[in-house]
Design an enzyme around this catalytic site. Sequence first.
Site, PDB file in Angstrom:
ATOM      1  N   THR A  94      56.377 -46.368  85.663  1.00 31.75           N
ATOM      2  CA  THR A  94      57.323 -45.612  86.479  1.00 31.75           C
ATOM      3  C   THR A  94      56.849 -44.187  86.691  1.00 31.75           C
ATOM      4  O   THR A  94      56.192 -43.608  85.821  1.00 31.75           O
ATOM      5  CB  THR A  94      58.708 -45.581  85.795  1.00 31.75           C
ATOM      6  OG1 THR A  94      59.568 -44.684  86.515  1.00 31.75           O
ATOM      7  CG2 THR A  94      58.609 -45.080  84.361  1.00 31.75           C
ATOM      8  N   TYR A  99      63.662 -43.152  78.944  1.00 32.84           N
ATOM      9  CA  TYR A  99      63.098 -44.219  79.780  1.00 32.84           C
ATOM     10  C   TYR A  99      61.670 -43.858  80.185  1.00 32.84           C
ATOM     11  O   TYR A  99      60.726 -44.627  79.961  1.00 32.84           O
ATOM     12  CB  TYR A  99      63.966 -44.449  81.013  1.00 32.84           C
ATOM     13  CG  TYR A  99      63.306 -45.321  82.051  1.00 32.84           C
ATOM     14  CD1 TYR A  99      62.896 -46.610  81.740  1.00 32.84           C
ATOM     15  CD2 TYR A  99      63.077 -44.852  83.342  1.00 32.84           C
ATOM     16  CE1 TYR A  99      62.280 -47.410  82.688  1.00 32.84           C
ATOM     17  CE2 TYR A  99      62.468 -45.642  84.289  1.00 32.84           C
ATOM     18  CZ  TYR A  99      62.064 -46.918  83.958  1.00 32.84           C
ATOM     19  OH  TYR A  99      61.449 -47.711  84.889  1.00 32.84           O
TER      20      TYR A  99
END
Length: 328
Positions: free
Chosen positions: A118, A142
């Site tokens: 990501t 995250y």
Amino acid sequence: MAKHVLVTGGAGYIGSHACKALRAAGYVPVTYDSFVTGWRDAVKFGPLEEGELADRARLDEVFAKWKPVAVMHFAALSLVGESMKDPGKYWRANVLSSLTLIEAAAAAGCLDFVFSSTCATYGDQDGVVLDETTRQMPINAYGGSKRAIEDILRDFGNSHGLRSVIFRYFNVAGCDPEAEVGEFHRPETHLIPLMLDAIDGRRPALTVFGSDYATPDGTCIRDYVHVSDLVDAHVLGLKWLEEGKPSEVFCLGTGKGFSVREVIAQSRAVTNRDVPIIEGDRRPGDAAVLVSGSTKAVNTLGWTPKRADLTTMIADAWRWHQSGHYEK
């Protein structure tokens, strides 16, 4: 002889689209999923193996049974807000489970690994088109967990000869143009399906989280990539490794972003319906502007996004949304 690819999270949104793309490219995708967030109805393009990523014995069984030529790793927790509130959950579920998977792959001699990372690993770097050389400074658990997995892959490359292609990207949007699989989460957290839910009355309204960001209309700006284009890049990454090429990192994006309000406006053009809106507070961990380029993926992998415009993404999502839902 069939080439099996182990697809973790293959019953999820991106993973199911990847399985379809893999089958179309001549591979046999083997879905490995725990169904915590995935859907059995989404497993349509190859065999299913149910199991937890943290279960090393189960992984060893699956590697021995199918002898996959590669791993395509999508399975992860991915809610930014939740990761801010419960970082330990993300480090256990994402990092420790991925370490177990990587160890099992290395032990089985499956040394080609495509990883869904990501651009959240970059943190909040407003005004910059992020690329592979940008410094990684994640601002939530995250992004931090994904960066840690990238580091693990690098280390296993040095120690075991594992080669990886890592893809960093932001908001995935749209659905399979043929509506065989699509985006369906419980609970739903992504902007476009939430917006479509609000349009057709499945929820009272769309909440806009923050309208005081330093952007032209005050709402967050994000880079959107069509899921079909995204998984095409993953297949190209797999072929890159099959050709014996070295580990690489690629960013996937358009180089420009759309604000929440711009997405809402475009949905009106596609659906011819208004979106009921509630103005909410900012969410912790949300950056104002996140935009990524894909020059390297285009020039090196030969990736050509075919459904990159926002109108197409929303139209494909709307087509699925009107009929596509899964049952466990």
